[in-house]
Design a protein around this motif. Structure first.
Motif, PDB file in Angstrom:
ATOM      1  N   CYS A  62       0.819  -1.215   0.000  1.00 43.24           N
ATOM      2  CA  CYS A  62       0.000   0.000   0.000  1.00 43.24           C
ATOM      3  C   CYS A  62       0.854   1.266   0.000  1.00 43.24           C
ATOM      4  O   CYS A  62       0.570   2.210  -0.734  1.00 43.24           O
ATOM      5  CB  CYS A  62      -0.944  -0.012   1.196  1.00 43.24           C
ATOM      6  N   CYS A  69      -5.724   3.698   0.960  1.00 38.49           N
ATOM      7  CA  CYS A  69      -6.034   3.313   2.338  1.00 38.49           C
ATOM      8  C   CYS A  69      -5.204   4.193   3.269  1.00 38.49           C
ATOM      9  O   CYS A  69      -4.397   5.004   2.814  1.00 38.49           O
ATOM     10  CB  CYS A  69      -5.735   1.828   2.577  1.00 38.49           C
ATOM     11  N   HIS A  70      -5.373   4.023   4.578  1.00 37.45           N
ATOM     12  CA  HIS A  70      -4.651   4.905   5.507  1.00 37.45           C
ATOM     13  C   HIS A  70      -3.130   4.746   5.405  1.00 37.45           C
ATOM     14  O   HIS A  70      -2.392   5.702   5.574  1.00 37.45           O
ATOM     15  CB  HIS A  70      -5.136   4.699   6.945  1.00 37.45           C
ATOM     16  N   CYS A 114      -3.296  -4.344   2.285  1.00 39.71           N
ATOM     17  CA  CYS A 114      -4.317  -4.165   3.325  1.00 39.71           C
ATOM     18  C   CYS A 114      -5.495  -5.119   3.143  1.00 39.71           C
ATOM     19  O   CYS A 114      -6.195  -5.437   4.106  1.00 39.71           O
ATOM     20  CB  CYS A 114      -4.797  -2.717   3.368  1.00 39.71           C
ATOM     21  N   GLU A 115      -5.729  -5.579   1.916  1.00 46.11           N
ATOM     22  CA  GLU A 115      -6.843  -6.491   1.647  1.00 46.11           C
ATOM     23  C   GLU A 115      -6.557  -7.906   2.134  1.00 46.11           C
ATOM     24  O   GLU A 115      -7.496  -8.653   2.411  1.00 46.11           O
ATOM     25  CB  GLU A 115      -7.127  -6.560   0.140  1.00 46.11           C
TER      26      GLU A 115
END
Length: 134
Positions: A62, A69-70, A114-115
């Motif tokens: 990410c 995402c964050h 993240c997924e």
């Protein structure tokens, strides 16, 4: 972090056999899918190559690929311009490589770091991609 600490931290980050990649590989192997790793002959050196299906999967970090995402949105507080430019170059290179794959009649799927742990439907989505004809 001091420059020495940051350098030591960055040196530990791998591009192959990352934890998210190993988790996805284990899930797919458990479902009976067989694949090749890190296809050097294909644009972008995809993490998982399903040669007979002409499909590939990229497991993207990410932070490195600027996910929405964050973790992907966060930039380091020091040397911000460098990191922003680096991530933009990564994203542009990713787009170019995906276009090359499609032009060669390959299908691809991007799976974000993240997924891997957060998405309960990830396995269903990935297996659906692999089983589809498109």
């Amino acid at each position: 972090m001091s420059p020495e600490q940051r350098s030591a931290h960055m040196a530990k980050i791998r591009s192959k056999n990352t934890k998210p990649e190993l988790v996805l590989r284990s899930l797919l192997h458990g479902e009976g899918f067989r694949y090749r790793l890190h296809g050097r002959q294909l644009p972008g050196k995809p993490d998982l190559v399903f040669q007979s299906r002409k499909k590939v999967i990229f497991v993207n970090g990410c932070f490195w690929h600027g996910h929405d995402c964050h973790v992907g949105k966060r930039l380091p507080k020091s040397n911000t311009e460098f990191w922003q430019a680096k991530r933009l170059r990564n994203q542009e290179r990713d787009r170019e490589q995906r276009l090359e794959l499609v032009a060669s009649n390959w299908s691809y799927l991007d799976v974000w770091e993240c997924e891997i742990l957060a998405d309960a439907n990830l396995l269903k989505r990935v297996t659906g991609f692999l089983r589809s004809e498109a």
